[in-house]
Write an enzyme that holds these catalytic residues in place. Sequence first.
Site, mmCIF file in Angstrom:
data_model
loop_
_atom_site.group_PDB
_atom_site.id
_atom_site.type_symbol
_atom_site.label_atom_id
_atom_site.label_comp_id
_atom_site.label_asym_id
_atom_site.label_seq_id
_atom_site.Cartn_x
_atom_site.Cartn_y
_atom_site.Cartn_z
ATOM 1 N N GLY A 1 54.045 66.119 26.790
ATOM 2 C CA GLY A 1 54.609 64.798 27.052
ATOM 3 C C GLY A 1 55.913 64.567 26.315
ATOM 4 O O GLY A 1 55.940 64.628 25.103
ATOM 5 N N SER A 2 57.023 64.260 27.004
ATOM 6 C CA SER A 2 58.294 64.287 26.315
ATOM 7 C C SER A 2 59.413 63.732 27.186
ATOM 8 O O SER A 2 59.179 63.054 28.176
ATOM 9 C CB SER A 2 58.614 65.728 25.930
ATOM 10 O OG SER A 2 58.443 66.569 27.066
ATOM 11 N N ARG A 3 60.647 64.076 26.799
ATOM 12 C CA ARG A 3 61.845 63.633 27.516
ATOM 13 C C ARG A 3 62.870 64.764 27.483
ATOM 14 O O ARG A 3 63.000 65.480 26.484
ATOM 15 C CB ARG A 3 62.411 62.374 26.848
ATOM 16 C CG ARG A 3 63.703 61.832 27.453
ATOM 17 C CD ARG A 3 64.186 60.654 26.627
ATOM 18 N NE ARG A 3 65.480 60.151 27.073
ATOM 19 C CZ ARG A 3 65.638 59.122 27.898
ATOM 20 N NH1 ARG A 3 64.575 58.480 28.350
ATOM 21 N NH2 ARG A 3 66.852 58.714 28.256
#
Length: 328
Positions: A286-288
Amino acid sequence: MHGMSDVQTSPPRLAPEPLPDDISSAQPGGGCCYSIELAWGHVRRWWLRTFRSGHVARMAATRRGDPTGCPHPVLDPRDLKFFRNRCTAHWLDDDDPFQWRDRLPVTRWGLAELLIMGTPMVVLAVALVATGWWYLAVAPAVVLGWLVWFFRDPQRAVPQEAGLVVSPADGVVAEVTPLEFDEFIGGPAVRIGIFLSIFNVHLNRAPERLRVIRLRYTPGKFLNALNPASAWENEAMWIGFEACDAPHRRMIVRQIAGLFARRIVCNLRPGQECQRGEKFGMIKLGSRTELIVPAGNESFGNLIVVPTVGEVVKAGSTVLARYTKAES
């Protein structure tokens, strides 16, 4: 679609900068599974030297490049999993007996996590079924399924048309922001932010045929990637690229950790060339990911940003930007 243009000449070619000392491996943030892998590597190398001397000799005879920079002996390709960015040692595909691992439907960078976190789930599920509590086995089975799903490595069709910039990550476009000036780009730019949920593929891919110029690792917090502050306060890897082909546009990819993603993998080293759509790393859980490209100008051509905020994109296959009428 968004068209953007500006009068500006293309910046001069750049020389690759040395890898910073704080990027000690492809996963500079460390981690429990990472530490276990490194410890296992010591045991494996002892085993190979003691009982598999023939294998060690064959691997030494076919190894290419220089292992200098790797913190441990490079006996076979497994020793380079997290240290390809620290040296130039490598094996050709035909000489690599572990090449089959790259053809698995899950990423090689997640195999240890699958074994370390998935094995207890399998044992627990089997034990519950064996003791008659089969309906409780659903929970560990779901966790195991999610782990496999998270580390999946699907094939992607990469568009080859000139002037295209493909997405470096799977996810949802969270922002398309014009920037008045970016120091590395050398002028006005456009930042495209992509949010990755825990259900997205987390492998990162090169947006164009590029040469690595500069890498910067920043330790930081692990705020939720939906929080705007996460873009500047979270752990991140900043990668400055320059296109291999004229007009040699510069681009930036930022891998940003999130609330659950606490391990960034970046396998690149300065001077390395990447093909469009080539896998170069991942962010675990989960990230950007951000892509910064130069605004259009008379040298680069008119820039068209294809997706709008809220659109779903896929790494290596979705076109994020298009340069038209570029001069070479």
